[in-house]
Design a protein around this motif. Structure first.
Motif, mmCIF file in Angstrom:
data_model
loop_
_atom_site.group_PDB
_atom_site.id
_atom_site.type_symbol
_atom_site.label_atom_id
_atom_site.label_comp_id
_atom_site.label_asym_id
_atom_site.label_seq_id
_atom_site.Cartn_x
_atom_site.Cartn_y
_atom_site.Cartn_z
ATOM 1 N N MET A 8 -14.681 -32.734 -4.330
ATOM 2 C CA MET A 8 -15.590 -33.671 -3.686
ATOM 3 C C MET A 8 -16.142 -33.050 -2.399
ATOM 4 S SD MET A 8 -14.721 -37.568 -2.693
ATOM 5 C CE MET A 8 -15.568 -38.355 -1.378
ATOM 6 N N SER A 9 -17.420 -33.248 -2.131
ATOM 7 C CA SER A 9 -18.022 -32.659 -0.953
ATOM 8 C C SER A 9 -17.612 -33.437 0.301
ATOM 9 C CB SER A 9 -19.547 -32.646 -1.095
ATOM 10 O OG SER A 9 -20.036 -33.955 -1.183
ATOM 11 N N GLU A 10 -17.736 -32.757 1.435
ATOM 12 C CA GLU A 10 -17.389 -33.365 2.711
ATOM 13 C C GLU A 10 -18.385 -34.472 3.055
ATOM 14 O OE1 GLU A 10 -17.256 -31.771 7.232
ATOM 15 O OE2 GLU A 10 -16.316 -30.511 5.707
ATOM 16 N N ARG A 11 -17.871 -35.514 3.684
ATOM 17 C CA ARG A 11 -18.735 -36.624 4.087
ATOM 18 C C ARG A 11 -19.729 -36.163 5.149
ATOM 19 N NH1 ARG A 11 -15.855 -42.102 4.206
ATOM 20 N NH2 ARG A 11 -16.707 -42.152 6.284
ATOM 21 N N ARG A 12 -20.975 -36.519 4.943
ATOM 22 C CA ARG A 12 -21.992 -36.183 5.937
ATOM 23 C C ARG A 12 -21.901 -37.155 7.100
ATOM 24 N NH1 ARG A 12 -27.259 -36.199 2.600
ATOM 25 N NH2 ARG A 12 -26.176 -38.021 1.870
ATOM 26 N N ARG A 13 -22.314 -36.669 8.243
ATOM 27 C CA ARG A 13 -22.299 -37.464 9.471
ATOM 28 C C ARG A 13 -23.724 -37.954 9.732
ATOM 29 N NH1 ARG A 13 -17.799 -36.816 12.272
ATOM 30 N NH2 ARG A 13 -18.730 -36.867 14.355
ATOM 31 N N LEU A 14 -23.891 -39.277 9.832
ATOM 32 C CA LEU A 14 -25.222 -39.884 9.931
ATOM 33 C C LEU A 14 -25.363 -40.764 11.155
ATOM 34 C CD1 LEU A 14 -25.535 -41.258 6.290
ATOM 35 C CD2 LEU A 14 -26.309 -39.048 7.136
ATOM 36 N N VAL A 15 -26.557 -40.765 11.713
ATOM 37 C CA VAL A 15 -26.956 -41.751 12.707
ATOM 38 C C VAL A 15 -28.055 -42.576 12.061
ATOM 39 C CG1 VAL A 15 -28.065 -42.124 14.949
ATOM 40 C CG2 VAL A 15 -26.346 -40.312 14.696
ATOM 41 N N LEU A 16 -27.896 -43.900 12.071
ATOM 42 C CA LEU A 16 -28.937 -44.810 11.601
ATOM 43 C C LEU A 16 -29.544 -45.483 12.825
ATOM 44 C CD1 LEU A 16 -27.235 -46.589 8.537
ATOM 45 C CD2 LEU A 16 -28.521 -44.449 8.588
ATOM 46 N N ASP A 17 -30.846 -45.403 12.949
ATOM 47 C CA ASP A 17 -31.565 -46.021 14.061
ATOM 48 C C ASP A 17 -31.420 -47.538 13.990
ATOM 49 O OD1 ASP A 17 -33.389 -46.667 16.072
ATOM 50 O OD2 ASP A 17 -35.097 -45.681 15.123
#
Length: 138
Positions: free
Chosen positions: A1-10
């Motif tokens: 499984m790929s690493e979780r991406r880090r996201l910013v939601l406006d």
């Protein structure tokens, strides 16, 4: 499984997800909370609270929907400490999202705000609309 991406939601994506639980911004939020790492800063959190509790918005907000989203955000998001002040956006009020993305080592900033979208990419961080993020995420 790929690493979780880090996201910013406006804030506009998060508010839209409360106002329209079936819309594209809500699908972004659900993906962020379920499969990715959602990043918030004190400034982005405070802006979200301010907007969601504005009196003129209350006729459009289902209180239980708002409270449910806020509770999930508080429990499942990573709050990042801002390590660098950024002055790059043509709307200075939006710099807080760039700061959260840079300080939190985000993989993506998701927004509907043209003042942020015009910066794509910002310091190698993609700045995408909700639809573009979902298309790219697969």
């Amino acid at each position: 499984m790929s690493e979780r991406r880090r996201l910013v939601l406006d804030t506009n994506v998060l508010v839209s997800s409360v106002l329209s639980p079936e819309g594209t911004p809500r699908r972004c939020l659900e993906r962020a909370l379920g499969q990715e790492a959602l990043l918030l800063s004190e400034a982005t959190w405070n802006e979200l609270l301010d907007v969601l509790y504005r009196p003129r918005l209350q006729r459009y907000v289902v209180a239980s929907e708002r409270e449910g989203v806020l509770e999930r955000l508080a429990l499942r998001s990573e709050f990042v400490k801002i390590g660098e002040r950024i002055e790059a956006c043509r709307d200075p009020k939006d710099d807080k999202f760039l700061e959260a993305a840079v300080s939190g080592k985000a993989d993506c900033l998701v927004t509907g705000d043209a003042d942020l979208l015009v910066l794509h990419p910002f310091r190698d961080i993609p700045v995408l609309t909700p639809a573009a993020f979902l298309a790219e995420a697969g």
